[in-house]
Enzyme design. Structure first.
Site, PDB file in Angstrom:
ATOM      1  N   GLU A  35       0.810  -1.239   0.000  1.00 12.44           N
ATOM      2  CA  GLU A  35       0.000   0.000   0.000  1.00 12.44           C
ATOM      3  C   GLU A  35       0.839   1.284   0.000  1.00 12.44           C
ATOM      4  O   GLU A  35       0.636   2.164   0.835  1.00 12.44           O
ATOM      5  CB  GLU A  35      -0.962   0.009   1.196  1.00 12.44           C
ATOM      6  N   GLU A  47      -5.840 -10.930  -1.001  1.00 11.17           N
ATOM      7  CA  GLU A  47      -6.647 -10.734   0.222  1.00 11.17           C
ATOM      8  C   GLU A  47      -8.137 -10.724  -0.097  1.00 11.17           C
ATOM      9  O   GLU A  47      -8.913  -9.931   0.452  1.00 11.17           O
ATOM     10  CB  GLU A  47      -6.238  -9.408   0.908  1.00 11.17           C
TER      11      GLU A  47
HETATM   12  C1  XIL Z   1      -5.737  -6.442   8.662  1.00 15.14           C
HETATM   13  C2  XIL Z   1      -5.927  -7.610   9.630  1.00 15.14           C
HETATM   14  O1  XIL Z   1      -6.766  -8.568   9.040  1.00 15.14           O
HETATM   15  C3  XIL Z   1      -6.522  -7.102  10.916  1.00 15.14           C
HETATM   16  O2  XIL Z   1      -6.587  -8.135  11.866  1.00 15.14           O
HETATM   17  C4  XIL Z   1      -5.667  -5.954  11.462  1.00 15.14           C
HETATM   18  O3  XIL Z   1      -6.292  -5.423  12.593  1.00 15.14           O
HETATM   19  C5  XIL Z   1      -5.467  -4.886  10.442  1.00 15.14           C
HETATM   20  O4  XIL Z   1      -4.937  -5.449   9.260  1.00 15.14           O
HETATM   21  N1  XIL Z   1      -4.886  -4.835   3.908  1.00 15.14           N
HETATM   22  C6  XIL Z   1      -3.787  -5.534   4.327  1.00 15.14           C
HETATM   23  C7  XIL Z   1      -3.868  -6.391   5.530  1.00 15.14           C
HETATM   24  O5  XIL Z   1      -2.776  -5.536   3.629  1.00 15.14           O
HETATM   25  O6  XIL Z   1      -2.639  -6.454   6.218  1.00 15.14           O
HETATM   26  C8  XIL Z   1      -4.948  -5.931   6.465  1.00 15.14           C
HETATM   27  O7  XIL Z   1      -5.073  -6.899   7.516  1.00 15.14           O
HETATM   28  C9  XIL Z   1      -6.245  -5.771   5.719  1.00 15.14           C
HETATM   29  C10 XIL Z   1      -6.113  -4.717   4.656  1.00 15.14           C
END
Ligand code: XIL
Length: 388
Positions: free
Chosen positions: A177, A293
């Site tokens: 990101e 994701e």
């Molecule tokens: C999220 C986790 O799932 C949560 O448990 C945490 O509180 C915050 O991060 N994009 C990403 C992930 O790259 O690392 C994030 O994961 C979700 C959004």
């Protein structure tokens, strides 16, 4: 089944198996038969050759999931589900700075190491997530005297962590990101702590450092907000592609691009040309593409009817994967967890949710680990893939 239990005990988790109470119930449940026994007829057959991993494999893909390691350590049924469905796992949070670096001189690899042993014992791959993210910066590095040494901490961190797992991970999300055009910085770069301390070069530095420490892992740039046909996401895609082209020109070692795929149900926008062209451009740079994701945020569905919601969620998966899986450079599909019980979309303050009293049903399995229409939609999308 046996092998899974054996693994848990081998991993010094004997207490789980011998303890009375919830663990004993879990074991009894697991011993009562296959997961299929409790399912409606239409869902019989979700394991073995009918699992997500088996269907993915037949179409040139590896399917997997993010995993909360603490849950995996304690919930045998969940561990079995992961082993049954996944060809790859990634720890949700346990490899981020905040979890891994409680103090400047301390690395805590306990949980990600547990996941790696679990993955190995089930012949699964594992990804690393992530070496650099604006939202996981430990408080200790922000003190003035440490902040002045950010670059040194950054290089040491990436070197230590990549060396620890050298040759053992399929890929690393090296930078996560880094693009946020609304921050108004040159190149659309996000005004993160890392950027502010080190300038735009931190991205190249991260990739070069990672390659030097682990020549085998596929080094990945991962980002969100590129899936829809709308102007905002078109701008994000354009900025990411410009950044990637620059990296390629400078000879920065990068192997893959992650498309996070946090998609939403009931949106006015479509998945189409914007995404397809973005993926083509990445493929033409010789890079692999990972859907890293995947999940469906269903806050915008007006209906409270479960069946209706599930159908809309399933269709959202199908519509997205129809476009995304058409590109032969796509090699991995990971959902962000596998069960609604653990979706991050149900974490955090409910007032931030449009439907505060309605837990999201975002993932292929429900909170009791039963497959839902989303499971079938994902599996059918793998089957419809014409590239192998
Ligand atoms: C999220 C986790 O799932 C949560 O448990 C945490 O509180 C915050 O991060 N994009 C990403 C992930 O790259 O690392 C994030 O994961 C979700 C959004």
């Amino acid at each position: 089944m046996l092998a899974r239990r054996k693994f848990i005990s081998q991993a010094a988790k004997a207490a789980i198996i011998t303890a009375a109470g919830p663990a004993a119930t879990l074991l009894a449940h697991a011993a009562s038969g296959s997961a299929d026994a409790k399912l409606p007829d239409s869902y019989r057959g979700v394991s073995g050759s009918r699992s997500l991993k088996a269907h993915a494999h037949r179409h040139g893909l590896v399917y997997g999931s993010a995993v909360i390691v603490r849950v995996l350590e304690n919930d045998l049924e969940y561990a079995e589900l992961i082993a049954e469905q996944c060809g790859i796992v990634v720890p949700s949070n346990e490899l981020k700075w905040v979890a891994l670096r409680p103090a400047p001189d301390k690395y805590d690899f306990t949980r990600p190491d547990f996941l790696l042993r679990f993955a190995k014992s089930h012949k699964m791959l594992m990804r690393g997530h992530t070496l650099c993210w604006h939202a996981s910066v430990p408080a200790w590095i922000k003190t003035p005297e440490n902040a002045a040494r950010t670059r040194q901490f950054f290089v040491d961190h990436i070197t230590t962590v990549c060396r620890h797992y050298a040759g053992k991970l399929q890929s690393w999300d090296v930078v996560n990101e880094a693009i946020q055009p609304s921050d108004g910085e040159p190149g659309g770069l996000r005004k993160s702590f890392w950027y502010q301390q080190m300038g735009p070069d931190y991205i190249d530095l991260a990739f070069r450092t990672a390659r030097a420490a682990d020549p085998h892992a596929k080094l990945t740039y991962n980002d969100y907000g590129v899936e829809y046909d709308n102007d905002e996401e078109a701008e994000r895609r354009r900025r990411i592609l410009d950044m990637l082209r620059g990296m390629k020109q400078r000879g920065v070692p990068i192997d893959a691009v992650g498309i996070q795929s946090h998609i939403k149900a009931a949106q006015p926008y479509t998945f189409g040309k914007g995404l397809a062209d973005y993926m083509d451009a990445i493929q033409q740079m010789g890079l692999e593409i990972y859907l890293t994701e995947l999940d469906v945020n269903e806050d915008d569905i007006a209906s409270n009817d479960l069946a209706e919601r599930d159908a809309i969620i399933a269709r959202t998966y199908s519509d997205y994967l129809h476009v995304a899986l058409a590109n032969p450079a796509v090699k991995l599909v990971l959902t962000w967890d596998i069960s609604d019980r653990f979706t991050w979309l149900n974490n955090g303050p409910t007032h931030r949710r449009k439907q505060p009293n309605r837990p999201q049903r975002s993932l292929p399995f429900d909170r009791d680990y039963r497959p839902k229409p989303a499971f079938l939609a994902i599996r059918e999308s793998f089957d419809h893939r014409s590239v192998t």
